[in-house]
Write a protein that holds these residues in place. Structure first.
Motif, PDB file in Angstrom:
ATOM      1  N   SER A  79       0.815  -1.215   0.000  1.00 14.61           N
ATOM      2  CA  SER A  79       0.000   0.000   0.000  1.00 14.61           C
ATOM      3  C   SER A  79       0.852   1.271   0.000  1.00 14.61           C
ATOM      4  O   SER A  79       1.948   1.309   0.562  1.00 14.61           O
ATOM      5  N   ARG A  80       0.278   2.297  -0.605  1.00 15.40           N
ATOM      6  CA  ARG A  80       0.901   3.616  -0.662  1.00 15.40           C
ATOM      7  C   ARG A  80      -0.045   4.634  -0.038  1.00 15.40           C
ATOM      8  O   ARG A  80      -1.251   4.393   0.036  1.00 15.40           O
ATOM      9  N   ALA A  81       0.486   5.768   0.377  1.00 10.41           N
ATOM     10  CA  ALA A  81      -0.360   6.809   0.970  1.00 10.41           C
ATOM     11  C   ALA A  81      -1.471   7.209  -0.003  1.00 10.41           C
ATOM     12  O   ALA A  81      -2.591   7.530   0.398  1.00 10.41           O
ATOM     13  N   ALA A  82      -1.178   7.152  -1.302  1.00 15.01           N
ATOM     14  CA  ALA A  82      -2.167   7.525  -2.321  1.00 15.01           C
ATOM     15  C   ALA A  82      -3.325   6.537  -2.413  1.00 15.01           C
ATOM     16  O   ALA A  82      -4.333   6.817  -3.068  1.00 15.01           O
ATOM     17  N   ASP A  83      -3.207   5.381  -1.767  1.00 18.45           N
ATOM     18  CA  ASP A  83      -4.310   4.414  -1.746  1.00 18.45           C
ATOM     19  C   ASP A  83      -5.365   4.792  -0.721  1.00 18.45           C
ATOM     20  O   ASP A  83      -6.424   4.150  -0.652  1.00 18.45           O
ATOM     21  N   THR A  84      -5.092   5.802   0.108  1.00 24.13           N
ATOM     22  CA  THR A  84      -6.074   6.261   1.091  1.00 24.13           C
ATOM     23  C   THR A  84      -7.350   6.679   0.393  1.00 24.13           C
ATOM     24  O   THR A  84      -7.345   7.574  -0.448  1.00 24.13           O
ATOM     25  N   ALA A  85      -8.455   6.010   0.728  1.00 27.32           N
ATOM     26  CA  ALA A  85      -9.735   6.219   0.047  1.00 27.32           C
ATOM     27  C   ALA A  85     -10.770   5.303   0.699  1.00 27.32           C
ATOM     28  O   ALA A  85     -10.444   4.506   1.586  1.00 27.32           O
ATOM     29  N   SER A  86     -11.998   5.409   0.236  1.00 28.01           N
ATOM     30  CA  SER A  86     -13.040   4.445   0.606  1.00 28.01           C
ATOM     31  C   SER A  86     -13.215   3.463  -0.533  1.00 28.01           C
ATOM     32  O   SER A  86     -13.147   3.853  -1.712  1.00 28.01           O
ATOM     33  N   TYR A  87     -13.432   2.220  -0.181  1.00 29.22           N
ATOM     34  CA  TYR A  87     -13.569   1.162  -1.178  1.00 29.22           C
ATOM     35  C   TYR A  87     -14.939   0.497  -1.009  1.00 29.22           C
ATOM     36  O   TYR A  87     -15.334   0.145   0.101  1.00 29.22           O
ATOM     37  N   PHE A  88     -15.648   0.366  -2.138  1.00 35.94           N
ATOM     38  CA  PHE A  88     -17.003  -0.164  -2.126  1.00 35.94           C
ATOM     39  C   PHE A  88     -17.102  -1.399  -3.011  1.00 35.94           C
ATOM     40  O   PHE A  88     -16.536  -1.427  -4.111  1.00 35.94           O
ATOM     41  N   CYS A  89     -17.854  -2.383  -2.533  1.00 31.90           N
ATOM     42  CA  CYS A  89     -18.229  -3.475  -3.426  1.00 31.90           C
ATOM     43  C   CYS A  89     -19.631  -3.182  -3.939  1.00 31.90           C
ATOM     44  O   CYS A  89     -20.423  -2.496  -3.292  1.00 31.90           O
ATOM     45  N   ALA A  90     -19.931  -3.676  -5.130  1.00 33.95           N
ATOM     46  CA  ALA A  90     -21.228  -3.431  -5.749  1.00 33.95           C
ATOM     47  C   ALA A  90     -21.704  -4.696  -6.435  1.00 33.95           C
ATOM     48  O   ALA A  90     -20.926  -5.399  -7.091  1.00 33.95           O
ATOM     49  N   THR A  91     -22.981  -4.973  -6.285  1.00 30.14           N
ATOM     50  CA  THR A  91     -23.567  -6.179  -6.871  1.00 30.14           C
ATOM     51  C   THR A  91     -24.815  -5.798  -7.666  1.00 30.14           C
ATOM     52  O   THR A  91     -25.474  -4.797  -7.370  1.00 30.14           O
ATOM     53  N   PRO A  92     -25.160  -6.594  -8.665  1.00 26.37           N
ATOM     54  CA  PRO A  92     -26.337  -6.278  -9.481  1.00 26.37           C
ATOM     55  C   PRO A  92     -27.635  -6.499  -8.702  1.00 26.37           C
ATOM     56  O   PRO A  92     -27.706  -7.360  -7.815  1.00 26.37           O
ATOM     57  N   ASN A  93     -28.662  -5.715  -9.044  1.00 26.61           N
ATOM     58  CA  ASN A  93     -29.984  -6.003  -8.485  1.00 26.61           C
ATOM     59  C   ASN A  93     -30.573  -7.219  -9.207  1.00 26.61           C
ATOM     60  O   ASN A  93     -29.956  -7.757 -10.137  1.00 26.61           O
ATOM     61  N   SER A  94     -31.752  -7.629  -8.820  1.00 25.83           N
ATOM     62  CA  SER A  94     -32.301  -8.884  -9.341  1.00 25.83           C
ATOM     63  C   SER A  94     -32.531  -8.833 -10.845  1.00 25.83           C
ATOM     64  O   SER A  94     -32.443  -9.844 -11.527  1.00 25.83           O
TER      65      SER A  94
END
Lengths: 111, 114
Positions: A79-94
């Motif tokens: 990891s690098r300082a520039a990786d500082t962020a929020s990370y989201f997973c996303a899935t399809p709706n039905s």
């Protein structure tokens, strides 16, 4: 309707360490995506993994998908300082017409 | 460069006023989306449109309205009926259905109700 849930909610590490984030979801899907959001900015797509894939790599990113456990993990190596962020997973709706996002993992990488 | 442009970036509104957020894309994408993000929360879907002149409600459509008169444009109106409109609003687009491919996001519009 919340489909994916990330864990942990927050993660603090030192530069050079690896960061692992997990995502659990509830219903069967044919793909799962990971996005990154820098503070106050829009989301940026990182990687898409399909249900017939177990692992996928992109640069320092490694994503796994276990459809039997309905879970995915995102590993950021060195990891690098520039990786500082929020990370989201996303899935399809039905109907596969939209994506549903989790609440995200806030990653802080200290120099 | 191709992308999605949201404007304004910051917007202040008095209670009881309607406000319209702009979203324009030059990616030639068919589908467009509006999400709302509150602190510590994920993204919640407000409205989406898969084709011009057609749109569907998302999970939190109450108090919002949209139009899709042109492929490139998908404006969102936050009406006075929205009880708690202060939030970060994100517009996105996709080439095909949003559940099967990548979403491209704008930089967001932050709305504050005074």
């Amino acid at each position: 309707s919340q489909q994916g849930e990330e864990d942990p909610q927050a993660l603090s590490i030192q530069e050079g360490e690896n960061a692992t984030m997990n995502c659990s979801y509830k219903t069967s899907i044919n793909n799962l995506q990971w996005y990154r959001q820098n503070s106050g900015r829009g989301l940026v797509h990182l990687i898409l993994i399909r249900s017939n894939e177990r692992e996928k790599h992109s640069g320092r990113l490694r994503v796994t998908l276990d459809t039997s456990k309905k879970s995915s993990s995102l590993l950021i190596t060195a990891s690098r300082a520039a990786d500082t962020a929020s990370y989201f997973c996303a899935t399809p709706n039905s109907g596969y017409s939209t994506l549903t996002f989790g609440k995200g993992t806030m990653l802080l990488v200290s120099p | 460069d191709g992308g999605i442009t949201q404007s304004p970036k910051y917007l202040f509104r008095k209670e009881g006023q309607n406000v319209t957020l702009s979203c324009e894309q030059n990616l030639n994408h068919d589908a467009m989306y509006w999400y709302r993000q509150d602190p510590g929360q994920g993204l919640r879907l407000i409205y989406y449109s898969q084709i011009v002149n057609d749109f569907q409600k998302g999970d939190i459509a109450e108090g919002y309205s949209v139009s899709r008169e042109k492929k490139e444009s998908f404006p969102l109106t936050v009406t006075s009926a929205q009880k708690n409109p202060t939030a970060f609003y994100l517009c996105a687009s996709s080439l095909g259905q949003g559940g099967v491919g990548e979403l491209f996001f704008g930089e967001g519009s932050r709305l504050t109700v005074l």
